[in-house]
Design a protein around this motif. Structure first.
Motif, PDB file in Angstrom:
ATOM      1  N   LYS A  68       0.866  -1.188   0.000  1.00 48.93           N
ATOM      2  CA  LYS A  68       0.000   0.000   0.000  1.00 48.93           C
ATOM      3  C   LYS A  68       0.896   1.230   0.000  1.00 48.93           C
ATOM      4  O   LYS A  68       1.684   1.429   0.929  1.00 48.93           O
ATOM      5  CB  LYS A  68      -0.899   0.015   1.232  1.00 48.93           C
ATOM      6  N   ASN A  69       0.836   2.017  -1.047  1.00 50.21           N
ATOM      7  CA  ASN A  69       1.670   3.225  -1.177  1.00 50.21           C
ATOM      8  C   ASN A  69       3.132   2.905  -0.850  1.00 50.21           C
ATOM      9  O   ASN A  69       3.818   3.681  -0.174  1.00 50.21           O
ATOM     10  CB  ASN A  69       1.177   4.340  -0.241  1.00 50.21           C
ATOM     11  N   ALA A  70       3.600   1.769  -1.331  1.00 52.34           N
ATOM     12  CA  ALA A  70       4.909   1.266  -0.918  1.00 52.34           C
ATOM     13  C   ALA A  70       6.081   2.091  -1.433  1.00 52.34           C
ATOM     14  O   ALA A  70       7.209   1.933  -0.953  1.00 52.34           O
ATOM     15  CB  ALA A  70       5.075  -0.185  -1.366  1.00 52.34           C
ATOM     16  N   ASP A  71       5.858   2.982  -2.408  1.00 51.03           N
ATOM     17  CA  ASP A  71       6.942   3.786  -2.962  1.00 51.03           C
ATOM     18  C   ASP A  71       6.956   5.220  -2.429  1.00 51.03           C
ATOM     19  O   ASP A  71       7.763   6.040  -2.863  1.00 51.03           O
ATOM     20  CB  ASP A  71       6.840   3.820  -4.493  1.00 51.03           C
ATOM     21  N   GLN A  72       6.093   5.509  -1.483  1.00 51.20           N
ATOM     22  CA  GLN A  72       6.007   6.861  -0.937  1.00 51.20           C
ATOM     23  C   GLN A  72       7.156   7.121   0.043  1.00 51.20           C
ATOM     24  O   GLN A  72       7.366   6.374   0.985  1.00 51.20           O
ATOM     25  CB  GLN A  72       4.666   7.047  -0.222  1.00 51.20           C
ATOM     26  N   LEU A  73       7.911   8.187  -0.211  1.00 49.34           N
ATOM     27  CA  LEU A  73       9.020   8.545   0.677  1.00 49.34           C
ATOM     28  C   LEU A  73       8.488   9.179   1.956  1.00 49.34           C
ATOM     29  O   LEU A  73       7.725  10.157   1.903  1.00 49.34           O
ATOM     30  CB  LEU A  73       9.975   9.516  -0.030  1.00 49.34           C
ATOM     31  N   LEU A  74       8.898   8.623   3.091  1.00 50.88           N
ATOM     32  CA  LEU A  74       8.483   9.124   4.391  1.00 50.88           C
ATOM     33  C   LEU A  74       9.665   9.067   5.358  1.00 50.88           C
ATOM     34  O   LEU A  74      10.577   8.250   5.178  1.00 50.88           O
ATOM     35  CB  LEU A  74       7.333   8.276   4.950  1.00 50.88           C
ATOM     36  N   PRO A  75       9.660   9.893   6.396  1.00 41.35           N
ATOM     37  CA  PRO A  75      10.709   9.767   7.413  1.00 41.35           C
ATOM     38  C   PRO A  75      10.574   8.415   8.126  1.00 41.35           C
ATOM     39  O   PRO A  75       9.479   8.067   8.580  1.00 41.35           O
ATOM     40  CB  PRO A  75      10.423  10.935   8.371  1.00 41.35           C
ATOM     41  N   PRO A  76      11.647   7.640   8.225  1.00 37.41           N
ATOM     42  CA  PRO A  76      11.565   6.322   8.856  1.00 37.41           C
ATOM     43  C   PRO A  76      11.870   6.323  10.346  1.00 37.41           C
ATOM     44  O   PRO A  76      11.832   5.267  10.980  1.00 37.41           O
ATOM     45  CB  PRO A  76      12.630   5.529   8.097  1.00 37.41           C
ATOM     46  N   ALA A  77      12.213   7.506  10.901  1.00 32.23           N
ATOM     47  CA  ALA A  77      12.587   7.591  12.319  1.00 32.23           C
ATOM     48  C   ALA A  77      13.682   6.564  12.609  1.00 32.23           C
ATOM     49  O   ALA A  77      14.597   6.390  11.802  1.00 32.23           O
ATOM     50  CB  ALA A  77      11.365   7.418  13.202  1.00 32.23           C
ATOM     51  N   GLY A 184      18.074   8.456  12.775  1.00 34.06           N
ATOM     52  CA  GLY A 184      16.681   8.639  12.411  1.00 34.06           C
ATOM     53  C   GLY A 184      16.075   9.891  13.000  1.00 34.06           C
ATOM     54  O   GLY A 184      14.925  10.236  12.712  1.00 34.06           O
ATOM     55  N   LEU A 185      16.844  10.586  13.860  1.00 29.12           N
ATOM     56  CA  LEU A 185      16.407  11.903  14.315  1.00 29.12           C
ATOM     57  C   LEU A 185      16.427  12.876  13.142  1.00 29.12           C
ATOM     58  O   LEU A 185      17.108  12.636  12.138  1.00 29.12           O
ATOM     59  CB  LEU A 185      17.333  12.408  15.424  1.00 29.12           C
ATOM     60  N   SER A 186      15.702  13.953  13.249  1.00 27.30           N
ATOM     61  CA  SER A 186      15.821  15.011  12.262  1.00 27.30           C
ATOM     62  C   SER A 186      17.123  15.763  12.502  1.00 27.30           C
ATOM     63  O   SER A 186      17.554  15.922  13.653  1.00 27.30           O
ATOM     64  CB  SER A 186      14.629  15.965  12.375  1.00 27.30           C
ATOM     65  N   ASN A 187      17.772  16.211  11.426  1.00 24.54           N
ATOM     66  CA  ASN A 187      18.989  17.008  11.600  1.00 24.54           C
ATOM     67  C   ASN A 187      18.736  18.246  12.451  1.00 24.54           C
ATOM     68  O   ASN A 187      19.616  18.707  13.172  1.00 24.54           O
ATOM     69  CB  ASN A 187      19.549  17.415  10.239  1.00 24.54           C
ATOM     70  N   ALA A 188      17.513  18.782  12.381  1.00 25.29           N
ATOM     71  CA  ALA A 188      17.179  19.957  13.188  1.00 25.29           C
ATOM     72  C   ALA A 188      17.296  19.646  14.673  1.00 25.29           C
ATOM     73  O   ALA A 188      17.642  20.519  15.478  1.00 25.29           O
ATOM     74  CB  ALA A 188      15.778  20.441  12.849  1.00 25.29           C
TER      75      ALA A 188
END
Length: 458
Positions: A68-77, A184-188
């Motif tokens: 399901k929406n397997a190609d959607q780029l998301l943050p993986p944490a 997996g943290l945000s660089n911010a």
């Protein structure tokens, strides 16, 4: 008083009433059976997953069983840490470090460890930690500071390690990815410590397909990763480390609703941007599946949705032997042989062809021969001598169903097996070869003369 005739009539009426009642009950049961079956079938074969994206794959062949929406780029944490784990295990396998190699905690990971907003476990400076201790902190409780300490040990800095992460992602063939740090943290969130060469507000990015492929490589290349991800608890500096994976066989009653047979990994994740995500894996018998859910709404939901994926994979698909070893296609399993004592040789599959097959679709699979043309002469013949078991080509599995069969990028080679000679064909001796050549010569000669004579009268 009733007459005998009247008594008989009453008895007949009662018997008829009983028969009608029985017939009515049977009819109700018959109707109910048809009413219930479609509901059961729908529950077993359909799948609705409450996640932004999701996927379940066969861990042996990389075959995609649902997506399901397997190609959607998301943050993986913290699912990012699967790549860090892979590179640590690779360094151990290459002999660059060992489980007993020690290192100390620099100021950067120490600051992360001491910050309660990062759920740090409070590492101690000026103290030696083994790679095993740090790896347990990373794998079991998803600790960020132990992760960074390992990257500094292997690459000198997290910045250099990030380069290794992206290079390995390209080597693995991950279709969609971006690694900007090891945790997996945000660089911010890292402030001035964000890795050099990346953007200060950048985030790691993965698709569910890429996360599944990364997990595929991790557990197949380094199955020892599961020894750690399946540990319910450990300790570091006298403090407990409790696994964040509620699907493991916990004795705690609070987690029993999330447990699932055979789960032994793999990696949880959460940030505000990523939501709650989880890459899971479970083995039942000789079958293993890998699952990914990304951007669910709660800690518990990510495990409940994973449970749906695992149940679908195990209940709707079976590891099936479709064609046995020694299988031969009718009418296609013989090749002509030149310069041999025999004129032909039979071909067969060197081993059985097995696949994760959706229930009821066994008859939709076939094999096709792909002969190695470099072994054939101009007439399409093999040349003697040929040994029994010599590879002649490959038998490739094909599917004729309506749905397209998909695999993780670069995976699925297990769906073909070697096609081999089923018997030995010795080279003919010089006398037989000479007689054959003479026979061919005169046969061609007589054929040419016949054609010439025929041409005179045409």
């Amino acid at each position: 008083m009733f007459s005998c005739k009247k008594l008989l009539e009453v008895k007949n009426v009662r018997n008829l009433s009983k028969k009608i009642s029985i017939l009515f009950m049977i009819t109700l049961l018959f109707i109910a059976s048809f009413a219930i079956k479609p509901i059961e079938g729908q529950a077993a074969t359909s799948l609705e997953v409450s996640a932004e994206s999701a996927i379940v794959v066969d861990a042996k062949t990389g075959k995609i069983l649902y997506q399901k929406n397997a190609d959607q780029l998301l943050p993986p944490a913290s699912m990012t840490k699967m790549m860090t784990e892979y590179l640590v295990l690779e360094a151990i396998n290459n002999g660059d470090i060992s489980w007993e190699t020690t290192t100390q905690i620099s100021d950067y990971p120490f600051s992360i460890s001491a910050d309660p907003t990062f759920s740090g476990i409070g590492l101690i400076q000026d103290q030696n930690y083994t790679v095993r201790q740090l790896y347990e902190g990373m794998s079991i409780i998803s600790d960020n500071a132990t992760t960074i300490a390992l990257t500094e040990l292997i690459a000198g800095s997290e910045s250099e390690f990030v380069k290794m992460m992206n290079a390995k992602a390209e080597e693995m063939g991950l279709p969609e990815y971006q690694f900007v740090n090891s945790t997996g943290l945000s660089n911010a969130d890292l402030g001035a410590n964000y890795p050099e060469g990346t953007e200060p507000d950048a985030d790691n990015l993965l698709s569910a397909r890429s996360a599944a492929l990364l997990a595929y490589h991790l557990i197949n290349d380094y199955p020892e990763a599961l020894d750690f991800s399946s540990m319910i608890s450990s300790e570091l500096d006298g403090r407990p480390l409790e696994n964040l994976n509620w699907m493991l066989p916990w004795e705690d009653n609070n987690f029993t609703q999330f447990g699932y047979e055979g789960v032994d990994g793999l990696k949880t994740g959460y940030t505000t941007e990523a939501g709650y995500c989880f890459t899971g894996t479970a083995q039942q018998g000789d079958r293993r599946v890998i699952t990914v859910v990304m951007k669910t709404d709660s800690k518990g939901e990510r495990f409940l949705e994973t449970k749906k994926l695992m149940e679908y994979g195990f209940s709707q698909f079976s590891q099936t032997e479709l064609f046995p070893a020694g299988y031969q296609l009718d009418g296609e399993s013989t090749l002509s042989v030149a310069k041999g004592k025999e004129e032909e040789v039979d071909l067969e599959t060197a081993e059985s062809v097995t696949a994760m097959v959706k229930n009821g679709e066994e008859e939709l699979y076939h094999i096709e021969y792909q002969i190695d043309e470099s072994l054939l002469n101009e007439e399409g013949e093999l040349t003697a001598p040929i040994e029994k078991g010599d590879k002649i080509g490959e038998a490739v599995l094909s599917y004729s169903g309506e749905e397209e069969i998909a695999y993780l990028n670069g995976i699925g080679a297990q769906q073909k097996v070697d096609l081999v000679a089923s018997e030995t064909v010795e080279k003919a001796n010089w006398f037989m070869l000479t007689m054959g050549a003479i026979g061919d010569f005169f046969g061609n000669l007589f054929g040419s003369i016949a054609d010439f004579v025929k041409g005179l009268f045409d």
